[in-house]
Design an enzyme around this catalytic site. Structure first.
Site, PDB file in Angstrom:
ATOM      1  CG  ASP A  70      42.193 -28.841  39.215  1.00  0.00           C
ATOM      2  OD1 ASP A  70      43.226 -29.475  39.481  1.00  0.00           O
ATOM      3  OD2 ASP A  70      41.081 -29.382  39.135  1.00  0.00           O
ATOM      4  CB  CYS A  86      45.141 -24.503  35.481  1.00  0.00           C
ATOM      5  SG  CYS A  86      43.423 -24.270  35.960  1.00  0.00           S
ATOM      6  NE  ARG A 126      39.662 -29.052  36.865  1.00  0.00           N
ATOM      7  CZ  ARG A 126      39.793 -30.049  35.989  1.00  0.00           C
ATOM      8  NH1 ARG A 126      38.810 -30.331  35.159  1.00  0.00           N
ATOM      9  NH2 ARG A 126      40.896 -30.762  35.956  1.00  0.00           N
ATOM     10  CB  CYS A 168      42.802 -27.402  35.162  1.00  0.00           C
ATOM     11  SG  CYS A 168      42.195 -26.284  33.900  1.00  0.00           S
TER      12      CYS A 168
END
Length: 261
Positions: A141, A147, A171, A144
């Protein structure tokens, strides 16, 4: 399904939470296509029990479980165990004591490997060394934090001999701001640079084109992704959540050394 089976049943009942990952929000239920006729009376009972737990849930497969008296059910990216009489549902991992093997994760891995096999490199954003020893599939994502941490070390994963095949999993769902950012990254002239810019918090020019973002998001739901990053080895085994480059290499070495790998 107003929420996925995982969020509507497992999280509510057992408080499941993935560490080292940004959690996913509620997800809409996929339409339940017509199922084939149950092969056994027990399967018919189990399917009825599953639908009473989560009406309309997509049941991918029903097969005998490794323990007597139960069937193993793949549904909405999760593996559950339903008694042959339909009275009991069990969520959790079955561990074979002698081998210490997680039989539930092994079953999930087989399902995921089948899901991933038809995804071509042209549908991914790939960061790879010249001669990778391992390849991982990572659902990511743009927004994120874990991430972004992973991607900030992408050169170090490559130095460890690990190729990273990115698939998008916004998400907050299709049509969200994160989804639109993913589409803009995909439609950029240089996708790798656009992804790096986006994960560094830099704006990516808005763009739209034919893209696989929705397909990848739905694939992630089917695979049971409930947070990002979600990292899978080539055999479908989930090895993380966020892992440092050294941790990821160690996990992959350990997995490769297992006799059943």
């Amino acid at each position: 399904m107003m929420r996925s089976l995982h969020s509507s049943l497992l999280v509510a009942a057992f408080g499941v939470f993935a560490l080292g990952a940004c959690s996913a929000g509620p997800t809409p239920m996929a339409a339940n296509p017509a199922a084939s006729a149950p092969a056994t009376p027990a399967e018919a009972v189990v399917r009825k029990a599953m639908n009473s737990l989560a009406a309309g849930v997509k049941i991918d497969s029903v097969r005998p479980a490794p323990i007597a008296g139960f069937m193993e059910v793949d549904a909405d990216g999760e593996t559950l165990y339903i008694s042959n009489d339909g009275k009991y549902a069990v969520s959790g991992n079955i561990i074979e004591v002698a081998s210490k093997r997680n039989l539930t994760e092994a079953a999930r891995a087989v399902v995921r490997k089948a899901l991933f096999k038809d995804i071509s490199a042209s549908q991914m954003i790939v960061f790879a060394p010249s001669h990778p020893k391992y390849t991982v599939t990572v659902f990511t994502d743009v927004d994120c934090g874990y991430c972004r941490k992973l991607h900030s070390q992408i050169a170090d994963y490559n130095k460890e001999g690990i190729a990273v095949d990115y698939l998008f999993f916004p998400r907050t769902g299709i049509g969200s701001e994160s989804y639109n950012k993913a589409v803009s990254v995909w439609c950029a002239a240089d996708r790798r640079q656009a992804l790096t810019d986006a994960k560094n918090g830099q704006p990516v020019p808005k763009a739209d084109c034919k893209n696989p973002v929705a397909m990848e998001y739905n694939l992630g739901l089917h695979a049971g992704v409930d947070g990002t990053p979600a990292i899978y080895a080539a055999d479908g085994t989930q090895i993380g959540g966020y892992l440092s480059p050294a941790q990821m290499r160690a996990k992959l070495d350990e997995l490769a050394a297992k006799p059943n790998s």
